[in-house]
Design an enzyme around this catalytic site. Structure first.
Site, PDB file in Angstrom:
ATOM      1  N   SER A 130       2.874  -3.262  20.968  1.00 35.10           N
ATOM      2  CA  SER A 130       1.932  -2.231  20.515  1.00 35.10           C
ATOM      3  C   SER A 130       2.666  -1.005  19.978  1.00 35.10           C
ATOM      4  CB  SER A 130       0.941  -1.843  21.619  1.00 35.10           C
ATOM      5  OG  SER A 130       1.625  -1.538  22.791  1.00 35.10           O
ATOM      6  N   ASP A 174       9.352   3.362  24.089  1.00 28.77           N
ATOM      7  CA  ASP A 174       9.165   2.186  23.237  1.00 28.77           C
ATOM      8  C   ASP A 174       9.121   2.553  21.753  1.00 28.77           C
ATOM      9  OD1 ASP A 174       8.871   1.161  25.741  1.00 28.77           O
ATOM     10  OD2 ASP A 174       6.699   0.915  25.623  1.00 28.77           O
ATOM     11  N   TYR A 224       0.090   1.498  36.477  1.00 30.60           N
ATOM     12  CA  TYR A 224       1.008   2.376  35.740  1.00 30.60           C
ATOM     13  C   TYR A 224       0.567   3.833  35.923  1.00 30.60           C
ATOM     14  CZ  TYR A 224       3.891   3.895  31.748  1.00 30.60           C
ATOM     15  OH  TYR A 224       4.823   4.518  30.941  1.00 30.60           O
TER      16      TYR A 224
HETATM   17  C1  GLA Z   1       6.005   0.689  29.468  1.00 25.23           C
HETATM   18  C2  GLA Z   1       5.739   2.038  28.833  1.00 25.23           C
HETATM   19  C3  GLA Z   1       7.031   2.829  28.682  1.00 25.23           C
HETATM   20  C4  GLA Z   1       7.825   2.893  29.988  1.00 25.23           C
HETATM   21  C5  GLA Z   1       7.935   1.490  30.599  1.00 25.23           C
HETATM   22  C6  GLA Z   1       8.550   1.527  31.972  1.00 25.23           C
HETATM   23  O1  GLA Z   1       6.775  -0.105  28.596  1.00 25.23           O
HETATM   24  O2  GLA Z   1       5.152   1.865  27.562  1.00 25.23           O
HETATM   25  O3  GLA Z   1       6.753   4.124  28.201  1.00 25.23           O
HETATM   26  O4  GLA Z   1       7.241   3.802  30.878  1.00 25.23           O
HETATM   27  O5  GLA Z   1       6.671   0.853  30.706  1.00 25.23           O
HETATM   28  O6  GLA Z   1       9.863   1.925  31.893  1.00 25.23           O
END
Ligand code: GLA
Length: 392
Positions: A130, A174, A224
């Site tokens: 994404s 990301d 999360y």
């Molecule tokens: C997901 C989130 C990132 C980061 C990771 C854990 O990929 O999109 O921003 O927090 O989890 O490291």
């Protein structure tokens, strides 16, 4: 430049859809994260890299205010108006709409566009498909309309699209990795200042292999957000004693140990993990610099143990994969990667042993967990780029 079918099918679909060539073709890669998990939203350090799995975008501007999107992977289309759109139930268009919504908030006003996109980043595997979609779309619009936005600022916009429009409260890692990656290098990012440094990944005898557990927990988003709140709760308590603290980035191990009694057991564990994980990122950079594979591998495993017992975001399947990988002398390090509760494990594997390792893991996974395992070898590539489509 690629033996991947996607750029070609994206261009062909674009021609069929619009009757003409796209103005721009963009490759937006997914990412691995070598180490530094759940540190980005705590203003800490991460060490990701862009990979040879990507989303491809064919885009052109229209003379009106209409949006025409086509997803190759979903075999679906979306049409709407650029000035009036809402979140859609289809979900996939939201990643594109979110970027337009955030651009408009900042006064950048793209007009209508045709977009065809598709790629080979598996979804829900922790490879940030994404973020690649949001970042690739923004990169294409920035180029097409000449907004002049820098790559780091595109990363911030892409993060806002995900936070505000899609509704996932992720950090910036990301998007930054997809936009700023460099071939054969890991990107050490300070998620507070957005200062970054490239570290060569010189592993002549080893490579990274991903084992995709195939587990996609529904829990990811809610857990999360819970982890984020637990970290904030820890900061709030520690701040009463150490007023200069802004985030877990500012917290030293001794501070958590001395205030242990004031933190709940869960919050204590979460904070400890983040503080230690930040230190591991810095140690991993040193290990890479010194070509110290053994140390680097140990850090990966320590990270997994922290994710399993301290941050509690692993699952039995990824724990199984990591434990079995580590009993293999050809694998100096392994850990679960990404947000958690499934997705891929990252394995550092001796190059000559890759085929045997993958086969062994597939058989074990089938035998013990009755599940199919998909394994990929990944190469570290450049970040988002414009591609000459005549060459494809
Ligand atoms: C997901 C989130 C990132 C980061 C990771 C854990 O990929 O999109 O921003 O927090 O989890 O490291």
């Amino acid at each position: 430049m690629t033996n991947n079918q996607y750029p070609e099918s994206v261009i062909q679909a674009f021609r069929r859809h619009t009757g003409s060539d796209p103005a721009i073709l963009v490759r937006a890669p997914g990412r691995i994260n070598l180490i530094g998990e759940h540190t980005d939203y705590n203003e800490g350090f991460v060490l990701p890299a862009a990979i040879d799995k990507a989303v491809w975008f064919a885009v052109s501007a229209r003379n009106d205010d209409l949006l025409h999107f086509q997803s190759i992977n979903f075999q679906d289309v979306y049409s709407g108006e650029i000035k009036h759109f809402n979140i859609t139930e289809k979900r996939w268009p939201n990643y594109l709409l979110g970027t337009i919504s955030e651009l408009r908030k900042d006064g950048f006003l793209p007009h209508g566009i045709n977009v065809v996109f598709g790629g080979d980043i598996p979804t829900g595997a922790g490879l940030s498909s994404s973020a690649a979609v949001e970042s690739g779309m923004l990169f294409a619009l920035n180029d097409l309309f000449g907004f002049g936005i820098s790559r780091p600022d595109l990363a911030r916009l892409a993060q806002r699209a995900e936070n505000n429009f899609v509704g996932m409260n992720c950090g910036i890692m990301d998007m930054f990795a997809s936009l700023m990656g460099r071939a054969d290098h890991a990107l050490k990012l300070d998620c507070r200042s957005l200062e970054f440094e490239y570290f060569p990944v010189n592993l002549p005898d080893h490579t990274f292999v991903l084992c995709d557990s195939g587990v996609k927990h529904q829990l990811v988003d809610s857990e999360y957000n819970t982890r984020r709140r637990e970290c904030e709760a820890g900061v709030a308590v520690l701040k009463t004693v150490f007023p200069d603290i802004q985030s877990l980035r500012d917290v030293e191990l001794e501070m958590i140990l001395s205030e242990k009694k004031r933190l709940t057991e869960v919050v204590y564990k979460r904070c400890l993990f983040v503080v230690e994980e930040n230190k591991r990122v810095l140690s991993a950079c040193n290990a890479l610099k010194n070509n110290d594979l053994k140390r680097f591998g140990e850090l990966l495993y320590q990270s997994h143990q922290g994710l399993q017992h301290g941050y509690q975001v692993t699952c039995p399947e990824t724990d199984f994969l990591v434990e079995h990988a580590l009993s293999d002398p050809d694998v100096p390090g392994a850990r679960q990667m990404g947000g958690g509760f499934g997705g891929c494990t990252l394995n550092l594997v001796r190059r000559e042993a890759v085929a045997g390792f993958q086969e062994k893991m597939r058989v074990l996974y089938k035998e013990k967990l009755k599940r199919s395992l998909v394994c990929y070898s990944v190469e570290i590539t450049d970040g988002i780029e414009k591609v000459d489509f005549d060459a494809i």
